[in-house]
Write a protein that holds these residues in place. Sequence first.
Motif, mmCIF file in Angstrom:
data_model
loop_
_atom_site.group_PDB
_atom_site.id
_atom_site.type_symbol
_atom_site.label_atom_id
_atom_site.label_comp_id
_atom_site.label_asym_id
_atom_site.label_seq_id
_atom_site.Cartn_x
_atom_site.Cartn_y
_atom_site.Cartn_z
ATOM 1 N N ARG A 92 0.826 -1.206 0.000
ATOM 2 C CA ARG A 92 0.000 0.000 0.000
ATOM 3 C C ARG A 92 0.864 1.262 0.000
ATOM 4 O O ARG A 92 0.617 2.203 -0.763
ATOM 5 C CB ARG A 92 -0.937 0.016 1.208
ATOM 6 C CG ARG A 92 -1.850 1.248 1.238
ATOM 7 C CD ARG A 92 -2.860 1.161 2.356
ATOM 8 N NE ARG A 92 -2.210 1.181 3.668
ATOM 9 C CZ ARG A 92 -2.867 1.122 4.827
ATOM 10 N NH1 ARG A 92 -4.189 0.995 4.827
ATOM 11 N NH2 ARG A 92 -2.208 1.164 5.961
ATOM 12 N N GLY A 93 1.898 1.272 0.848
ATOM 13 C CA GLY A 93 2.785 2.432 0.873
ATOM 14 C C GLY A 93 3.500 2.630 -0.451
ATOM 15 O O GLY A 93 3.619 3.764 -0.947
ATOM 16 N N ALA A 94 3.970 1.536 -1.047
ATOM 17 C CA ALA A 94 4.662 1.617 -2.335
ATOM 18 C C ALA A 94 3.714 2.083 -3.431
ATOM 19 O O ALA A 94 4.076 2.922 -4.275
ATOM 20 C CB ALA A 94 5.263 0.261 -2.698
ATOM 21 N N TYR A 95 2.495 1.556 -3.439
ATOM 22 C CA TYR A 95 1.509 1.938 -4.462
ATOM 23 C C TYR A 95 1.195 3.426 -4.379
ATOM 24 O O TYR A 95 1.160 4.133 -5.400
ATOM 25 C CB TYR A 95 0.236 1.111 -4.278
ATOM 26 C CG TYR A 95 -0.924 1.635 -5.090
ATOM 27 C CD1 TYR A 95 -1.013 1.384 -6.461
ATOM 28 C CD2 TYR A 95 -1.930 2.390 -4.493
ATOM 29 C CE1 TYR A 95 -2.072 1.890 -7.209
ATOM 30 C CE2 TYR A 95 -2.978 2.890 -5.226
ATOM 31 C CZ TYR A 95 -3.054 2.632 -6.582
ATOM 32 O OH TYR A 95 -4.094 3.142 -7.312
ATOM 33 N N GLN A 96 0.953 3.909 -3.173
ATOM 34 C CA GLN A 96 0.599 5.318 -3.007
ATOM 35 C C GLN A 96 1.741 6.229 -3.458
ATOM 36 O O GLN A 96 1.502 7.250 -4.122
ATOM 37 C CB GLN A 96 0.226 5.591 -1.552
ATOM 38 C CG GLN A 96 -1.074 4.933 -1.133
ATOM 39 C CD GLN A 96 -1.338 5.048 0.365
ATOM 40 O OE1 GLN A 96 -0.421 5.308 1.163
ATOM 41 N NE2 GLN A 96 -2.580 4.858 0.764
ATOM 42 N N GLN A 97 2.974 5.866 -3.114
ATOM 43 C CA GLN A 97 4.112 6.694 -3.489
ATOM 44 C C GLN A 97 4.375 6.624 -4.989
ATOM 45 O O GLN A 97 4.730 7.635 -5.611
ATOM 46 C CB GLN A 97 5.355 6.280 -2.700
ATOM 47 C CG GLN A 97 6.509 7.261 -2.771
ATOM 48 C CD GLN A 97 6.201 8.565 -2.054
ATOM 49 O OE1 GLN A 97 5.141 8.715 -1.428
ATOM 50 N NE2 GLN A 97 7.113 9.519 -2.133
ATOM 51 N N ALA A 98 4.234 5.437 -5.574
ATOM 52 C CA ALA A 98 4.419 5.299 -7.023
ATOM 53 C C ALA A 98 3.395 6.137 -7.767
ATOM 54 O O ALA A 98 3.724 6.828 -8.745
ATOM 55 C CB ALA A 98 4.304 3.827 -7.424
ATOM 56 N N ARG A 99 2.164 6.073 -7.333
ATOM 57 C CA ARG A 99 1.105 6.866 -7.990
ATOM 58 C C ARG A 99 1.400 8.361 -7.870
ATOM 59 O O ARG A 99 1.208 9.107 -8.832
ATOM 60 C CB ARG A 99 -0.234 6.536 -7.337
ATOM 61 C CG ARG A 99 -1.418 7.208 -8.004
ATOM 62 C CD ARG A 99 -2.726 6.783 -7.367
ATOM 63 N NE ARG A 99 -3.858 7.414 -8.013
ATOM 64 C CZ ARG A 99 -5.107 7.290 -7.611
ATOM 65 N NH1 ARG A 99 -5.383 6.536 -6.563
ATOM 66 N NH2 ARG A 99 -6.087 7.911 -8.247
ATOM 67 N N LEU A 100 1.872 8.779 -6.691
ATOM 68 C CA LEU A 100 2.212 10.184 -6.486
ATOM 69 C C LEU A 100 3.303 10.632 -7.450
ATOM 70 O O LEU A 100 3.309 11.776 -7.923
ATOM 71 C CB LEU A 100 2.660 10.392 -5.040
ATOM 72 C CG LEU A 100 2.963 11.822 -4.591
ATOM 73 C CD1 LEU A 100 1.695 12.665 -4.610
ATOM 74 C CD2 LEU A 100 3.569 11.831 -3.192
ATOM 75 N N GLU A 304 5.597 3.299 5.535
ATOM 76 C CA GLU A 304 6.763 4.167 5.315
ATOM 77 C C GLU A 304 7.868 3.418 4.584
ATOM 78 O O GLU A 304 8.556 3.988 3.715
ATOM 79 C CB GLU A 304 7.268 4.675 6.662
ATOM 80 C CG GLU A 304 8.342 5.734 6.578
ATOM 81 C CD GLU A 304 8.753 6.245 7.946
ATOM 82 O OE1 GLU A 304 9.810 6.914 8.033
ATOM 83 O OE2 GLU A 304 8.040 5.979 8.926
ATOM 84 N N LEU A 305 8.036 2.140 4.902
ATOM 85 C CA LEU A 305 9.037 1.323 4.229
ATOM 86 C C LEU A 305 8.714 1.209 2.741
ATOM 87 O O LEU A 305 9.608 1.315 1.887
ATOM 88 C CB LEU A 305 9.089 -0.066 4.864
ATOM 89 C CG LEU A 305 10.198 -0.999 4.388
ATOM 90 C CD1 LEU A 305 11.550 -0.574 4.949
ATOM 91 C CD2 LEU A 305 9.905 -2.441 4.805
ATOM 92 N N GLY A 306 7.446 0.990 2.399
ATOM 93 C CA GLY A 306 7.045 0.909 0.997
ATOM 94 C C GLY A 306 7.288 2.208 0.261
ATOM 95 O O GLY A 306 7.787 2.213 -0.878
ATOM 96 N N ARG A 307 6.963 3.317 0.905
ATOM 97 C CA ARG A 307 7.172 4.629 0.265
ATOM 98 C C ARG A 307 8.661 4.889 0.053
ATOM 99 O O ARG A 307 9.075 5.380 -1.009
ATOM 100 C CB ARG A 307 6.554 5.735 1.122
ATOM 101 C CG ARG A 307 5.034 5.695 1.184
ATOM 102 C CD ARG A 307 4.465 6.980 1.770
ATOM 103 N NE ARG A 307 4.874 7.188 3.154
ATOM 104 C CZ ARG A 307 4.205 6.738 4.207
ATOM 105 N NH1 ARG A 307 3.099 6.027 4.026
ATOM 106 N NH2 ARG A 307 4.621 6.989 5.432
ATOM 107 N N ALA A 308 9.465 4.573 1.067
ATOM 108 C CA ALA A 308 10.909 4.798 0.958
ATOM 109 C C ALA A 308 11.518 3.949 -0.149
ATOM 110 O O ALA A 308 12.473 4.375 -0.814
ATOM 111 C CB ALA A 308 11.583 4.483 2.289
ATOM 112 N N SER A 309 10.972 2.768 -0.389
ATOM 113 C CA SER A 309 11.492 1.884 -1.435
ATOM 114 C C SER A 309 11.261 2.483 -2.818
ATOM 115 O O SER A 309 12.151 2.449 -3.679
ATOM 116 C CB SER A 309 10.821 0.512 -1.333
ATOM 117 O OG SER A 309 11.062 -0.075 -0.079
#
Length: 344
Positions: A92-100, A304-309
């Motif tokens: 979820r964190g990675a998806y949200q950051q990728a979309r952003l 946060e880990l997903g977003r940082a990745s």
Amino acid sequence: MDQELRIGQATRSRLVDVAELAGVTKSVASRVLNNDPTLSVRKETRLRVIESASRLGYQPHAGARALAGSRTRALALLIPDLTNPVYSRITRGAYQQARLRGYALLLAEDSEDDGVDETFADLVASGRVDGLLIASARPDHPLLRILPETDISHVFVNRPVEGSGRNVTMDFEASSACAVEHLRKLGHRRIGHVSGPAALAPSQLRRDGFLSAARSAKLPHPAVESGEFNEKGGYTATRRLLAGHPEITGIFTSTLNQAIGALHALREAHVSVPGQMSVISYDDLPLAGYLDPPLTTIAMPLDELGRASVDAVCAQLDGEKPQNIYVPTAPQVVVRQSTSSLAT
């Protein structure tokens, strides 16, 4: 022209070069790289073609993705288990950051027997994604052989790969220390740990953290049993703990799924929670509050880990050198009704 020269040359590699290096026909090489579902070849042959394409830097003409500056605007995330809530949070964190950032995020579950190895390797070889986020915990994953031969941006998520210099991690051992300290403050001195599979790095780090914290607190004979990161793994490991260590009064599990299995094993054995046994689990999800009893957990910065990745992969795409990223947010104990003071 020999193969070694061709591997190092600056000119664009051809499909026939890939076929020759892999020891297959041009047709087979083409069908492997295009993921033809009607092609029947051995797994070893398929991987050999994909590795050859990676070594040669082969890119299909149709996508024209070998041109400088061209991007697919897609990232791929490989996780070990779609049913594990730890990875749903990271995703979820990675998806949200990728979309952003304007990227699509492709998701795949890692498995040794369903062709995912070839699919992900093919994404690398054919240039269909700009970067990879690899959360697979398998220490011998084929991608570890392929990626050093490519220049694709990638990071290892929630698992350190020694020497890679591109790990995105958090403090696994601190989560175990939090669990031990919480139980110790409640008066528990005989504590058991339901660990994950022994060969996996996250399991090793949480287990090492548990044992280190137990030693620091001078707790006698901490007990560890391993199981898969699922309900059955928690159930069977808890049964072994009860059989081999009847003196324990507290259990720390490596996943929420394991905790559900542990609670079932304890109920089956007529061990009351928290009256006779306190249970605390790694990771926190809303589900934990609706178990019987509501489960005390260790909240980790998984989103946060997903977003940082994603940020780390995008930094590589922007020309920055890969580096290890550490998410510093400390784990927190979320106290519910599955833990209580030890009755005296």
